[in-house]
Design a protein around this motif. Structure first.
Motif, mmCIF file in Angstrom:
data_model
loop_
_atom_site.group_PDB
_atom_site.id
_atom_site.type_symbol
_atom_site.label_atom_id
_atom_site.label_comp_id
_atom_site.label_asym_id
_atom_site.label_seq_id
_atom_site.Cartn_x
_atom_site.Cartn_y
_atom_site.Cartn_z
ATOM 1 N N ARG A 124 0.821 -1.204 0.000
ATOM 2 C CA ARG A 124 0.000 0.000 0.000
ATOM 3 C C ARG A 124 0.863 1.266 0.000
ATOM 4 O O ARG A 124 1.811 1.374 0.783
ATOM 5 C CB ARG A 124 -0.912 0.003 1.231
ATOM 6 C CG ARG A 124 -1.963 1.110 1.249
ATOM 7 C CD ARG A 124 -2.626 1.146 2.616
ATOM 8 N NE ARG A 124 -3.274 -0.110 2.939
ATOM 9 C CZ ARG A 124 -4.562 -0.355 2.731
ATOM 10 N NH1 ARG A 124 -5.333 0.564 2.175
ATOM 11 N NH2 ARG A 124 -5.077 -1.525 3.068
ATOM 12 N N SER A 125 0.540 2.222 -0.860
ATOM 13 C CA SER A 125 1.207 3.525 -0.858
ATOM 14 C C SER A 125 0.476 4.461 0.094
ATOM 15 O O SER A 125 -0.714 4.750 -0.093
ATOM 16 C CB SER A 125 1.222 4.127 -2.270
ATOM 17 O OG SER A 125 2.088 3.416 -3.123
ATOM 18 N N GLU A 126 1.176 4.908 1.129
ATOM 19 C CA GLU A 126 0.633 5.856 2.102
ATOM 20 C C GLU A 126 1.758 6.752 2.581
ATOM 21 O O GLU A 126 2.916 6.578 2.205
ATOM 22 C CB GLU A 126 -0.021 5.111 3.271
ATOM 23 C CG GLU A 126 -1.286 4.349 2.878
ATOM 24 C CD GLU A 126 -1.970 3.695 4.051
ATOM 25 O OE1 GLU A 126 -3.206 3.689 4.062
ATOM 26 O OE2 GLU A 126 -1.279 3.203 4.964
ATOM 27 N N VAL A 127 1.429 7.720 3.433
ATOM 28 C CA VAL A 127 2.445 8.637 3.949
ATOM 29 C C VAL A 127 2.869 8.123 5.323
ATOM 30 O O VAL A 127 2.398 8.582 6.367
ATOM 31 C CB VAL A 127 1.912 10.075 4.016
ATOM 32 C CG1 VAL A 127 3.080 11.054 4.221
ATOM 33 C CG2 VAL A 127 1.166 10.439 2.734
ATOM 34 N N HIS A 128 3.769 7.153 5.332
ATOM 35 C CA HIS A 128 4.174 6.465 6.548
ATOM 36 C C HIS A 128 5.189 7.295 7.341
ATOM 37 O O HIS A 128 5.950 8.071 6.785
ATOM 38 C CB HIS A 128 4.797 5.116 6.199
ATOM 39 C CG HIS A 128 3.981 4.285 5.259
ATOM 40 N ND1 HIS A 128 4.232 4.226 3.903
ATOM 41 C CD2 HIS A 128 2.905 3.483 5.480
ATOM 42 C CE1 HIS A 128 3.363 3.404 3.327
ATOM 43 N NE2 HIS A 128 2.542 2.947 4.255
ATOM 44 N N ARG A 129 5.203 7.057 8.649
ATOM 45 C CA ARG A 129 6.186 7.725 9.516
ATOM 46 C C ARG A 129 6.744 6.750 10.565
ATOM 47 O O ARG A 129 7.876 6.351 10.517
ATOM 48 C CB ARG A 129 5.554 8.946 10.208
ATOM 49 C CG ARG A 129 5.271 10.130 9.270
ATOM 50 C CD ARG A 129 6.540 10.716 8.709
ATOM 51 N NE ARG A 129 6.283 11.932 7.933
ATOM 52 C CZ ARG A 129 6.128 11.956 6.610
ATOM 53 N NH1 ARG A 129 6.156 10.824 5.916
ATOM 54 N NH2 ARG A 129 5.934 13.104 5.987
ATOM 55 N N GLY A 130 5.958 6.391 11.560
ATOM 56 C CA GLY A 130 6.457 5.541 12.639
ATOM 57 C C GLY A 130 6.372 4.062 12.299
ATOM 58 O O GLY A 130 5.482 3.620 11.580
ATOM 59 N N LEU A 131 7.326 3.292 12.824
ATOM 60 C CA LEU A 131 7.338 1.837 12.652
ATOM 61 C C LEU A 131 7.785 1.205 13.962
ATOM 62 O O LEU A 131 8.917 1.403 14.411
ATOM 63 C CB LEU A 131 8.287 1.430 11.519
ATOM 64 C CG LEU A 131 8.540 -0.063 11.330
ATOM 65 C CD1 LEU A 131 7.248 -0.806 11.042
ATOM 66 C CD2 LEU A 131 9.546 -0.301 10.208
ATOM 67 N N ALA A 132 6.891 0.450 14.585
ATOM 68 C CA ALA A 132 7.196 -0.208 15.857
ATOM 69 C C ALA A 132 7.242 -1.717 15.663
ATOM 70 O O ALA A 132 6.516 -2.274 14.832
ATOM 71 C CB ALA A 132 6.151 0.153 16.912
ATOM 72 N N VAL A 149 0.839 9.950 8.688
ATOM 73 C CA VAL A 149 0.637 11.352 9.055
ATOM 74 C C VAL A 149 -0.834 11.717 9.189
ATOM 75 O O VAL A 149 -1.163 12.735 9.810
ATOM 76 C CB VAL A 149 1.319 12.297 8.043
ATOM 77 C CG1 VAL A 149 2.820 12.153 8.089
ATOM 78 C CG2 VAL A 149 0.801 12.067 6.641
ATOM 79 N N ASP A 150 -1.741 10.929 8.636
ATOM 80 C CA ASP A 150 -3.169 11.213 8.784
ATOM 81 C C ASP A 150 -3.770 10.502 9.987
ATOM 82 O O ASP A 150 -4.988 10.382 10.104
ATOM 83 C CB ASP A 150 -3.929 10.840 7.507
ATOM 84 C CG ASP A 150 -3.892 9.335 7.226
ATOM 85 O OD1 ASP A 150 -3.157 8.611 7.943
ATOM 86 O OD2 ASP A 150 -4.596 8.890 6.304
ATOM 87 N N ASN A 151 -2.902 10.024 10.878
ATOM 88 C CA ASN A 151 -3.288 9.332 12.115
ATOM 89 C C ASN A 151 -3.785 7.911 11.897
ATOM 90 O O ASN A 151 -4.270 7.271 12.828
ATOM 91 C CB ASN A 151 -4.341 10.119 12.908
ATOM 92 C CG ASN A 151 -3.789 11.399 13.486
ATOM 93 O OD1 ASN A 151 -2.621 11.457 13.866
ATOM 94 N ND2 ASN A 151 -4.601 12.437 13.543
ATOM 95 N N THR A 152 -3.658 7.402 10.681
ATOM 96 C CA THR A 152 -3.959 5.995 10.448
ATOM 97 C C THR A 152 -2.900 5.125 11.107
ATOM 98 O O THR A 152 -1.702 5.413 11.019
ATOM 99 C CB THR A 152 -3.981 5.696 8.932
ATOM 100 O OG1 THR A 152 -5.011 6.457 8.327
ATOM 101 C CG2 THR A 152 -4.235 4.217 8.678
ATOM 102 N N VAL A 153 -3.315 4.072 11.775
ATOM 103 C CA VAL A 153 -2.402 3.090 12.365
ATOM 104 C C VAL A 153 -2.742 1.727 11.779
ATOM 105 O O VAL A 153 -3.903 1.312 11.779
ATOM 106 C CB VAL A 153 -2.513 3.056 13.902
ATOM 107 C CG1 VAL A 153 -1.635 1.950 14.468
ATOM 108 C CG2 VAL A 153 -2.120 4.396 14.494
ATOM 109 N N ARG A 154 -1.727 1.034 11.276
ATOM 110 C CA ARG A 154 -1.951 -0.289 10.694
ATOM 111 C C ARG A 154 -1.079 -1.320 11.415
ATOM 112 O O ARG A 154 0.086 -1.057 11.717
ATOM 113 C CB ARG A 154 -1.637 -0.286 9.208
ATOM 114 C CG ARG A 154 -2.497 0.671 8.404
ATOM 115 C CD ARG A 154 -2.461 0.373 6.921
ATOM 116 N NE ARG A 154 -3.194 1.372 6.165
ATOM 117 C CZ ARG A 154 -4.526 1.402 6.034
ATOM 118 N NH1 ARG A 154 -5.255 0.460 6.618
ATOM 119 N NH2 ARG A 154 -5.130 2.348 5.330
ATOM 120 N N ILE A 155 -1.660 -2.480 11.678
ATOM 121 C CA ILE A 155 -0.946 -3.587 12.309
ATOM 122 C C ILE A 155 -0.746 -4.684 11.277
ATOM 123 O O ILE A 155 -1.704 -5.126 10.635
ATOM 124 C CB ILE A 155 -1.728 -4.129 13.519
ATOM 125 C CG1 ILE A 155 -1.907 -3.025 14.575
ATOM 126 C CG2 ILE A 155 -1.015 -5.340 14.122
ATOM 127 C CD1 ILE A 155 -2.792 -3.424 15.731
#
Length: 258
Positions: A124-132, A149-155
């Motif tokens: 998926r193409s998105e504007v990613h930032r954090g990776l845990a 950056v749009d506050n989406t969180v994906r697991i």
């Protein structure tokens, strides 16, 4: 923006990967074992793949428990691209969206683009930032959590570990707190692996502090050694633990080493 730290090459030394803006390669520093580092970016073979991307969160982890470290990086632009990206993101965010990257070792000291093997993580193409990174289901598999950056969180559930080798997780404790900064050495099947008890790496992320080891076909652990960040004793050896379990060790409960 992001930083990954760990024993990437399985030599008992701490290597470092730093992510950068598009137009620059992410930089891999290989430890020389004496406090100095060598820029190993060119030899690692990842630069030609990651140069067009803007990297953020990153980390080293053994996705399939085969005993070799893999690399995950999340990406997202800070400058608009020409033309639109994924239409579902709308006309604004689509100009900043990028896919993630996943690399696996080639057995010769380099890393190959394995994004096609990473399933949804790189799809998926998105504007990613954090990776845990963390074993969210306590099954010996490191899962990934990504924030955008749009506050989406994906697991992203790790499905590769179940098909891979054995594993061990070690949680070093000093009193009632995690021994952040502790170095854990695990000996199994004639090989010594090193890991760090850390939460604060990648980018704006807090990670599972349990030190995860992929053991491959090893069916037992010969020894566990912990180098504590403070207090006494500073080095201890603990009785070997069975594989495929979480092993909690406490400072002062093992055999002190000089």
């Amino acid at each position: 923006m992001g930083i990954a730290v760990g024993d990437l090459y399985g030599r008992g030394a701490i290597d470092v990967l730093i992510t950068h803006l598009n137009g620059e390669t992410n930089t891999l520093f290989r430890s020389n074992g004496d406090g100095t580092f060598t820029d190993a970016t060119a030899g690692a073979g990842m630069g030609i793949i990651d140069r067009p991307f803007t990297g953020w969160g990153a980390g080293f982890f053994d996705c399939d428990n085969n005993g070799e470290m893999d690399i995950a990086v999340v990406n997202g632009r800070v400058a608009k691209r020409r033309g639109l990206g994924p239409p579902e993101l709308g006309p604004f965010w689509s100009k900043y969206a990028e896919t993630n990257l996943f690399f696996m070792p080639d057995g010769k000291g380099a890393f190959v683009d394995s994004s096609q093997k990473a399933g949804d993580f790189c799809a998926r193409s998105e504007v990613h930032r954090g990776l845990a990174f963390g074993d969210l289901r306590n099954r010996g598999a490191i899962d990934l959590v990504v924030s955008n950056v749009d506050n989406t969180v994906r697991i992203f559930r790790n499905d590769a570990a179940a098909k891979g080798g054995h594993w061990l997780q070690v949680l070093p404790m000093i009193g009632k707190r995690e021994a952040l900064g502790a170095k854990v050495m695990v000996s199994a099947a004639g090989r010594i692996r090193m890991g760090l008890c850390l939460r604060g790496y990648s980018y704006i992320s807090s990670n599972d502090p349990r030190v995860h080891f992929g053991l491959g076909k090893a069916e037992k652990v010969d020894s566990i050694e912990v180098h504590w960040p403070s207090g006494t004793p500073r080095r201890e050896k603990f009785d070997a633990a069975a594989v495929d379990k979480v092993f909690v060790v406490a400072q002062g409960k093992g055999t002190a080493l000089k």
